[in-house]
Design a protein around this motif. Structure first.
Motif, PDB file in Angstrom:
ATOM      1  N   LEU A 229     -33.859  34.732   0.590  1.00  0.00           N
ATOM      2  CA  LEU A 229     -33.204  33.459   0.296  1.00  0.00           C
ATOM      3  C   LEU A 229     -32.642  33.417  -1.127  1.00  0.00           C
ATOM      4  O   LEU A 229     -32.011  32.434  -1.510  1.00  0.00           O
TER       5      LEU A 229
ATOM      6  N   CYS B 269     -34.856  28.035  12.334  1.00  0.00           N
ATOM      7  CA  CYS B 269     -34.259  27.559  11.080  1.00  0.00           C
ATOM      8  C   CYS B 269     -34.487  28.561   9.954  1.00  0.00           C
ATOM      9  O   CYS B 269     -33.581  28.831   9.162  1.00  0.00           O
ATOM     10  N   TYR B 270     -35.691  29.114   9.882  1.00  0.00           N
ATOM     11  CA  TYR B 270     -36.008  30.077   8.826  1.00  0.00           C
ATOM     12  C   TYR B 270     -35.149  31.335   8.966  1.00  0.00           C
ATOM     13  O   TYR B 270     -34.547  31.809   8.006  1.00  0.00           O
TER      14      TYR B 270
ATOM     15  N   TYR C 173     -29.787  23.993  -3.471  1.00  0.00           N
ATOM     16  CA  TYR C 173     -31.043  24.678  -3.154  1.00  0.00           C
ATOM     17  C   TYR C 173     -32.196  23.981  -3.878  1.00  0.00           C
ATOM     18  O   TYR C 173     -33.206  23.630  -3.276  1.00  0.00           O
TER      19      TYR C 173
ATOM     20  N   ALA D  36     -31.589  30.546   8.010  1.00  0.00           N
ATOM     21  CA  ALA D  36     -31.444  30.392   6.554  1.00  0.00           C
ATOM     22  C   ALA D  36     -31.386  31.762   5.882  1.00  0.00           C
ATOM     23  O   ALA D  36     -30.536  32.011   5.021  1.00  0.00           O
TER      24      ALA D  36
ATOM     25  N   GLY E 203     -26.555  28.295   5.340  1.00  0.00           N
ATOM     26  CA  GLY E 203     -27.907  28.670   4.930  1.00  0.00           C
ATOM     27  C   GLY E 203     -28.685  27.489   4.390  1.00  0.00           C
ATOM     28  O   GLY E 203     -29.872  27.314   4.698  1.00  0.00           O
ATOM     29  N   LEU E 204     -28.024  26.663   3.603  1.00  0.00           N
ATOM     30  CA  LEU E 204     -28.687  25.482   3.061  1.00  0.00           C
ATOM     31  C   LEU E 204     -28.972  24.450   4.138  1.00  0.00           C
ATOM     32  O   LEU E 204     -30.010  23.792   4.114  1.00  0.00           O
TER      33      LEU E 204
ATOM     34  N   ALA F 235     -29.665  25.196   7.270  1.00  0.00           N
ATOM     35  CA  ALA F 235     -30.818  25.736   7.992  1.00  0.00           C
ATOM     36  C   ALA F 235     -32.089  25.588   7.165  1.00  0.00           C
ATOM     37  O   ALA F 235     -33.166  25.290   7.700  1.00  0.00           O
ATOM     38  N   LEU F 236     -31.974  25.765   5.857  1.00  0.00           N
ATOM     39  CA  LEU F 236     -33.132  25.595   4.979  1.00  0.00           C
ATOM     40  C   LEU F 236     -33.593  24.137   4.996  1.00  0.00           C
ATOM     41  O   LEU F 236     -34.790  23.860   5.017  1.00  0.00           O
TER      42      LEU F 236
END
Length: 64
Positions: free
Chosen positions: A47, A7-8, A56, A11, A23-24, A26-27
């Motif tokens: 990020l 996940c990191y 975010y 992201a 990206g969000l 995954a974050l």
């Protein structure tokens, strides 16, 4: 895969390639895992492209 490292990495990669929705997502996966502190996420320069998106800040606020 919902492993925190995956996940990191996703992201970061999505943020760097302008894929902010992914990206969000995954974050969010990363934050739900609890494996990384909010402070570390905020300090991660990879990020930064996500910082301008209001989602975010919402994700980080929920994680606190």
């Amino acid at each position: 895969p919902r492993h925190p490292r995956v996940c990191y990495g996703l992201a970061q990669g999505y943020a760097q390639t302008g894929q902010h929705d992914d990206g969000l997502e995954a974050l969010d996966c990363l934050l739900q895992s609890g494996a990384v502190s909010v402070a570390r996420i905020e300090a991660d320069s990879l990020l930064e492209p996500l910082h301008a998106d209001p989602r975010y800040r919402e994700l980080l606020n929920r994680a606190r």
